[in-house]
Design a protein around this motif. Structure first.
Motif, PDB file in Angstrom:
ATOM      1  N   VAL A   1      14.861  28.508   4.046  1.00  0.00           N
ATOM      2  CA  VAL A   1      14.041  27.938   3.122  1.00  0.00           C
ATOM      3  C   VAL A   1      12.513  28.287   2.962  1.00  0.00           C
ATOM      4  CG1 VAL A   1      13.268  26.346   1.216  1.00  0.00           C
ATOM      5  CG2 VAL A   1      15.388  26.610   1.880  1.00  0.00           C
ATOM      6  N   ALA A   2      11.767  28.743   1.963  1.00  0.00           N
ATOM      7  CA  ALA A   2      10.247  28.906   2.013  1.00  0.00           C
ATOM      8  C   ALA A   2      10.410  28.258   1.377  1.00  0.00           C
ATOM      9  CB  ALA A   2       9.794  30.097   1.502  1.00  0.00           C
ATOM     10  N   LEU A   3       9.153  27.425   1.582  1.00  0.00           N
ATOM     11  CA  LEU A   3       8.412  26.347   0.381  1.00  0.00           C
ATOM     12  C   LEU A   3       7.157  26.549   0.693  1.00  0.00           C
ATOM     13  CD1 LEU A   3       9.039  23.094  -1.169  1.00  0.00           C
ATOM     14  CD2 LEU A   3       8.760  21.956   1.488  1.00  0.00           C
ATOM     15  N   ILE A   4       6.657  26.953  -0.759  1.00  0.00           N
ATOM     16  CA  ILE A   4       5.844  27.168  -0.939  1.00  0.00           C
ATOM     17  C   ILE A   4       4.267  26.588  -1.406  1.00  0.00           C
ATOM     18  CG2 ILE A   4       4.352  29.420  -2.012  1.00  0.00           C
ATOM     19  CD1 ILE A   4       6.918  31.285  -1.803  1.00  0.00           C
ATOM     20  N   VAL A   5       3.658  26.430  -1.251  1.00  0.00           N
ATOM     21  CA  VAL A   5       2.781  24.509  -1.800  1.00  0.00           C
ATOM     22  C   VAL A   5       0.989  25.477  -2.004  1.00  0.00           C
ATOM     23  CG1 VAL A   5       3.984  23.416  -0.625  1.00  0.00           C
ATOM     24  CG2 VAL A   5       2.070  23.984   0.617  1.00  0.00           C
ATOM     25  N   ASP A   6       0.830  25.045  -2.757  1.00  0.00           N
ATOM     26  CA  ASP A   6      -1.106  25.175  -2.736  1.00  0.00           C
ATOM     27  C   ASP A   6      -1.390  24.129  -2.037  1.00  0.00           C
ATOM     28  OD1 ASP A   6      -1.221  22.267  -4.063  1.00  0.00           O
ATOM     29  OD2 ASP A   6      -0.669  22.890  -5.731  1.00  0.00           O
ATOM     30  N   ASP A   7      -3.115  24.656  -1.644  1.00  0.00           N
ATOM     31  CA  ASP A   7      -4.047  24.602   0.029  1.00  0.00           C
ATOM     32  C   ASP A   7      -5.265  23.293  -0.874  1.00  0.00           C
ATOM     33  OD1 ASP A   7      -5.898  26.157  -2.345  1.00  0.00           O
ATOM     34  OD2 ASP A   7      -6.115  27.425  -0.786  1.00  0.00           O
ATOM     35  N   HIS A   8      -6.071  22.963  -0.764  1.00  0.00           N
ATOM     36  CA  HIS A   8      -6.632  21.877  -0.732  1.00  0.00           C
ATOM     37  C   HIS A   8      -7.696  22.507  -1.903  1.00  0.00           C
ATOM     38  CE1 HIS A   8      -9.011  25.138   1.423  1.00  0.00           C
ATOM     39  NE2 HIS A   8     -10.099  24.194   0.651  1.00  0.00           N
ATOM     40  N   THR A   9      -7.522  24.068  -2.947  1.00  0.00           N
ATOM     41  CA  THR A   9      -8.606  23.527  -3.860  1.00  0.00           C
ATOM     42  C   THR A   9      -8.326  23.527  -4.858  1.00  0.00           C
ATOM     43  OG1 THR A   9      -7.398  26.221  -3.746  1.00  0.00           O
ATOM     44  CG2 THR A   9      -9.143  25.398  -3.175  1.00  0.00           C
ATOM     45  N   ARG A  10      -6.393  22.456  -4.843  1.00  0.00           N
ATOM     46  CA  ARG A  10      -5.717  22.219  -5.788  1.00  0.00           C
ATOM     47  C   ARG A  10      -5.078  20.915  -6.016  1.00  0.00           C
ATOM     48  NH1 ARG A  10      -7.185  26.451  -7.016  1.00  0.00           N
ATOM     49  NH2 ARG A  10      -6.055  28.288  -7.530  1.00  0.00           N
ATOM     50  N   LEU A  11      -5.632  19.928  -7.212  1.00  0.00           N
ATOM     51  CA  LEU A  11      -4.664  18.592  -6.531  1.00  0.00           C
ATOM     52  C   LEU A  11      -3.907  18.016  -6.856  1.00  0.00           C
ATOM     53  CD1 LEU A  11      -8.096  17.229  -9.329  1.00  0.00           C
ATOM     54  CD2 LEU A  11      -8.173  17.777  -6.460  1.00  0.00           C
ATOM     55  N   THR A  12      -2.899  18.975  -6.090  1.00  0.00           N
ATOM     56  CA  THR A  12      -1.472  19.034  -6.200  1.00  0.00           C
ATOM     57  C   THR A  12      -0.544  17.548  -4.838  1.00  0.00           C
ATOM     58  OG1 THR A  12      -0.962  20.746  -6.699  1.00  0.00           O
ATOM     59  CG2 THR A  12       1.158  19.464  -6.171  1.00  0.00           C
ATOM     60  N   PRO A  13      -0.290  16.189  -5.692  1.00  0.00           N
ATOM     61  CA  PRO A  13      -0.370  15.133  -4.804  1.00  0.00           C
ATOM     62  C   PRO A  13       0.808  15.435  -3.982  1.00  0.00           C
ATOM     63  CG  PRO A  13       0.231  13.988  -6.173  1.00  0.00           C
ATOM     64  CD  PRO A  13      -0.221  16.208  -7.182  1.00  0.00           C
ATOM     65  N   SER A  14       0.807  16.326  -2.949  1.00  0.00           N
ATOM     66  CA  SER A  14       2.056  16.965  -2.480  1.00  0.00           C
ATOM     67  C   SER A  14       2.180  16.109  -1.586  1.00  0.00           C
ATOM     68  CB  SER A  14       1.596  18.259  -1.525  1.00  0.00           C
ATOM     69  OG  SER A  14       1.264  19.608  -2.319  1.00  0.00           O
ATOM     70  N   TYR A  15       2.115  15.120  -1.249  1.00  0.00           N
ATOM     71  CA  TYR A  15       2.541  13.898  -0.118  1.00  0.00           C
ATOM     72  C   TYR A  15       3.675  12.951  -0.839  1.00  0.00           C
ATOM     73  CZ  TYR A  15      -0.865  11.221  -2.489  1.00  0.00           C
ATOM     74  OH  TYR A  15      -1.532  10.378  -3.126  1.00  0.00           O
ATOM     75  N   GLN A  16       3.700  13.423  -2.088  1.00  0.00           N
ATOM     76  CA  GLN A  16       3.837  12.564  -2.729  1.00  0.00           C
ATOM     77  C   GLN A  16       5.377  13.237  -3.547  1.00  0.00           C
ATOM     78  OE1 GLN A  16       1.490  11.499  -5.997  1.00  0.00           O
ATOM     79  NE2 GLN A  16       1.783   9.058  -4.918  1.00  0.00           N
ATOM     80  N   ILE A  17       5.229  14.190  -3.481  1.00  0.00           N
ATOM     81  CA  ILE A  17       6.413  15.189  -3.983  1.00  0.00           C
ATOM     82  C   ILE A  17       7.269  15.463  -2.624  1.00  0.00           C
ATOM     83  CG2 ILE A  17       6.652  17.308  -4.603  1.00  0.00           C
ATOM     84  CD1 ILE A  17       3.932  16.762  -6.498  1.00  0.00           C
ATOM     85  N   LEU A  18       6.709  16.353  -1.521  1.00  0.00           N
ATOM     86  CA  LEU A  18       7.455  16.753  -0.921  1.00  0.00           C
ATOM     87  C   LEU A  18       8.319  16.319  -0.069  1.00  0.00           C
ATOM     88  CD1 LEU A  18       4.570  18.987   0.410  1.00  0.00           C
ATOM     89  CD2 LEU A  18       6.175  19.885  -1.175  1.00  0.00           C
ATOM     90  N   PRO A  19       8.413  14.756   0.463  1.00  0.00           N
ATOM     91  CA  PRO A  19       9.254  14.637   1.305  1.00  0.00           C
ATOM     92  C   PRO A  19      10.572  14.152   0.244  1.00  0.00           C
ATOM     93  CG  PRO A  19       6.915  12.903   1.257  1.00  0.00           C
ATOM     94  CD  PRO A  19       7.171  14.083   0.628  1.00  0.00           C
ATOM     95  N   LEU A  20      10.213  14.114  -1.042  1.00  0.00           N
ATOM     96  CA  LEU A  20      11.392  14.123  -1.980  1.00  0.00           C
ATOM     97  C   LEU A  20      12.061  15.159  -2.468  1.00  0.00           C
ATOM     98  CD1 LEU A  20       9.497  11.856  -5.054  1.00  0.00           C
ATOM     99  CD2 LEU A  20      11.216  11.463  -3.453  1.00  0.00           C
ATOM    100  N   LEU A  21      11.321  16.363  -1.710  1.00  0.00           N
ATOM    101  CA  LEU A  21      12.422  18.292  -2.092  1.00  0.00           C
ATOM    102  C   LEU A  21      13.119  17.894  -1.116  1.00  0.00           C
ATOM    103  CD1 LEU A  21      12.503  20.378  -3.750  1.00  0.00           C
ATOM    104  CD2 LEU A  21      10.109  21.048  -2.938  1.00  0.00           C
ATOM    105  N   LEU A  22      11.946  18.019   0.265  1.00  0.00           N
ATOM    106  CA  LEU A  22      12.620  17.905   1.371  1.00  0.00           C
ATOM    107  C   LEU A  22      14.296  17.649   1.846  1.00  0.00           C
ATOM    108  CD1 LEU A  22      10.097  18.335   4.177  1.00  0.00           C
ATOM    109  CD2 LEU A  22      11.497  19.747   3.628  1.00  0.00           C
ATOM    110  N   ASP A  23      14.158  15.889   1.195  1.00  0.00           N
ATOM    111  CA  ASP A  23      15.239  15.000   0.431  1.00  0.00           C
ATOM    112  C   ASP A  23      16.978  15.986   0.137  1.00  0.00           C
ATOM    113  OD1 ASP A  23      14.051  13.229   2.519  1.00  0.00           O
ATOM    114  OD2 ASP A  23      13.386  11.848   0.744  1.00  0.00           O
ATOM    115  N   GLU A  24      15.830  16.066  -0.917  1.00  0.00           N
ATOM    116  CA  GLU A  24      16.864  17.217  -1.713  1.00  0.00           C
ATOM    117  C   GLU A  24      17.553  17.784  -1.089  1.00  0.00           C
ATOM    118  OE1 GLU A  24      18.816  17.182  -5.591  1.00  0.00           O
ATOM    119  OE2 GLU A  24      17.832  15.960  -4.797  1.00  0.00           O
ATOM    120  N   LEU A  25      16.778  19.088  -0.168  1.00  0.00           N
ATOM    121  CA  LEU A  25      17.606  20.043   0.711  1.00  0.00           C
ATOM    122  C   LEU A  25      18.225  19.579   1.258  1.00  0.00           C
ATOM    123  CD1 LEU A  25      13.899  21.938   0.856  1.00  0.00           C
ATOM    124  CD2 LEU A  25      16.160  22.798  -0.496  1.00  0.00           C
ATOM    125  N   ASN A  26      17.603  18.546   2.265  1.00  0.00           N
ATOM    126  CA  ASN A  26      19.002  17.907   2.485  1.00  0.00           C
ATOM    127  C   ASN A  26      20.205  17.527   2.701  1.00  0.00           C
ATOM    128  OD1 ASN A  26      16.052  16.045   5.272  1.00  0.00           O
ATOM    129  ND2 ASN A  26      16.923  17.961   4.723  1.00  0.00           N
TER     130      ASN A  26
END
Length: 418
Positions: A47-72
């Motif tokens: 899986v390639a998990l494509i995420v944005d960088d520091h120029t965007r305000l996406t709270p990735s630290y809240q989202i990505l653990p849930l997404l990884l758990d779903e992939l698991n």
């Protein structure tokens, strides 16, 4: 004076933000026009998990653990996931920025890769779109079995709206592709911030279909950066649903266009190529011949990856386009974005209040530079003395807010085709 204030706006408050974990979980459980992610993947896939960088305000630290758990849950261990930072042509993130954005836990769970838009050895050629845009894409993203994109939906030029297929173009595209994409936005007059059915959106979605974007998770934020709503599923249908909701937050009607527009992009204050996005929203609500002032520290000055643009921005449009078409500049992306700055100068006076942009840079950009905060009030006072009926507009979080001038008001938009 109050009678001189045309408007003073920011993104709307919206309803109270739900708990982030609950809202992301809701979206993942009921994706739009897609199977749930845990059913979409199969054990053994990469899986390639494509995420944005520091120029965007996406709270990735809240989202990505849930997404990884779903992939698991779908049989994909963390070791089979590569997180690709879709930085487009931005500079690479620092280790500190990555930890703040993604969280130490996520960085420990998966391999992380910075997209390198100039490295042809790590790009793959997919031919051209129907319009002739050359398609170069990140090789590791292309070689993965499944591609998932995570980002935010907000008004953007030339994409119209962030999110959806934009995570791939320009996020993980090569320099030539990104440059042609930006130039396409410059030359098509119907391409506007907040528009959805545009040639640039069509290019992005053709690119995503060609690469194969299997799933997206996009969020809409309130003005404090909290998740209001999450949208998961197909990269077109889920994105469109997100845009409809995003309009209720970011789109704000104003009664009339401004003669003097004060645009504050905070908290997007990194470099000029990010800060100048505050011009896109300003353009749609300023009268032709008016003045737009960007107000930002611009901490990093001009973008480190696009300094060559300064060789172009002081030129007239005809001369700039002639030089760009002759291929005189190695930074084709910077050249394309510089063309937009030149276009705006045809219709507006541009000025900047910033403590980090140098006088030489401002001169090359063709803008008037102010470095002291008190200069702002002095400018307003001077303009009011010259024009007592002057209308002043103020945009807060101007890289996100989408002004809509009431029908019948005349702005520069009708004149801004290149």
């Amino acid at each position: 004076p109050d009678q001189n204030v045309a408007f003073d706006i920011a993104p709307r408050e919206g309803a109270a933000a739900p708990p982030a974990e609950a809202e992301v979980g809701r979206a993942l459980a009921a994706p739009i026009n897609s199977s749930p992610l845990a059913e979409l993947v199969r054990p053994g896939q990469t899986v390639a998990l494509i995420v944005d960088d520091h120029t965007r305000l996406t709270p990735s630290y809240q989202i990505l653990p849930l997404l990884l758990d779903e992939l698991n849950r779908g049989g994909i261990p963390d070791a089979q996931v590569t997180m690709i930072i879709a930085s487009g042509t931005h500079r690479a993130m620092t280790p500190e920025e990555k930890e703040a954005k993604f969280g130490a836990d996520v960085l420990a769970r998966v391999r992380t890769l910075d997209h390198a838009y100039l490295d042809r050895a790590n790009l793959r050629d997919l031919g051209t779109t129907a319009r002739g845009t050359h398609l170069w894409v990140n090789a590791e993203a292309l070689e993965a079995d499944v591609r998932i994109a995570v980002g935010i939906i907000f008004p953007h030029f030339p994409a119209g709206w962030g999110g959806g297929a934009k995570m791939l173009l320009p996020g993980i595209a090569g320099e030539e592709t990104v440059a042609e994409f930006h130039m396409l936005g410059n030359i098509h007059p119907e391409t506007r911030v907040g528009q959805i059915d545009t040639v640039t959106r069509q290019e992005m979605e053709e690119f995503a279909a060609r690469v194969g974007l299997h799933f997206i998770l996009n969020v809409v934020l309130d003005k404090e950066g909290r998740i209001l709503r999450a949208f998961a599923g197909h990269f077109v249908q889920a994105h469109r649903a997100g845009v409809e909701f995003a309009r209720t937050i970011y789109e704000v009607e104003v009664p009339e266009a401004a003669d003097l527009l004060l645009s504050s992009p905070s908290p997007i204050d990194h470099d000029y190529f990010q800060v100048m996005k505050g011009l896109y929203s300003a353009e749609v609500c300023t009268r032709a011949g008016g003045e737009i002032m960007l107000i930002s520290p611009i901490y990093e000055g001009m973008a480190a990856t696009h300094r060559e643009a300064l060789e172009i921005t002081h030129l007239g449009m005809e001369e700039a386009m002639r030089r760009i078409q002759r291929g005189e500049y190695t930074d084709s992306v910077g050249a394309a974005i510089a063309a937009y700055q030149i276009k705006l100068r045809q219709f507006f006076q541009l000025s900047i209040l910033s403590e980090h942009l140098s006088a030489a840079e401002a001169d090359q950009l063709g803008v008037r530079l102010y470095t002291r905060p008190e200069a702002l009030q002095a400018l307003v006072d001077e303009r009011l003395a010259q024009t007592p009926a002057l209308k002043v507009g103020v945009l807060h979080q101007s890289t996100e807010v989408l002004p809509r001038v009431r029908q019948g008001e005349h702005t520069a938009l009708s004149h801004s085709a290149t």
